[in-house]
Design an enzyme around this catalytic site. Sequence first.
Site: not given
Length: 153
Positions: A49, A108
């Site tokens: 990611r 995050c």
Amino acid sequence: MERPVEYGRPSHGAGRLHARARGLPLLDADGAAALARSGLLLDARAAERYRGDVEPIDPVGGHIPGAVSAPTTENVSEGATTFLSREELASRFKRLGAEDAREVGVYCGSGVSGAHEVLALAIAGIPAALYAGSWSQWSSDPARPVATGPDPQ
């Protein structure tokens, strides 16, 4: 690793929790961008990611320019049952660039695993701030720059 399950009341006595409102230092998007340039901003998401290879949740893949990939899964033991030791965590974060005099921040996808990373840093003796808006907030603003690939850029 399987462990036995026990039922019934815990045998230990009642504990105490001393929570404080606003006890965790927080960053907003501008603060995260500034910290990525002047200190150390850690991206706690999975490496794929961070690189922008996949993005299962947000419309844009990648990372905040200047952020360093530091997947939360590397803070725990094999089997993810406990945090690594204080020494192991301190060594890990030092390798990633955390130093005593350098400010550290974490983000995050939505703030949850970032909070886990802030806790791991605290165990290692390294204070850190959380950008709770995280990648979901950052990537929803088309004016914010996006970096892709394995390097912080």
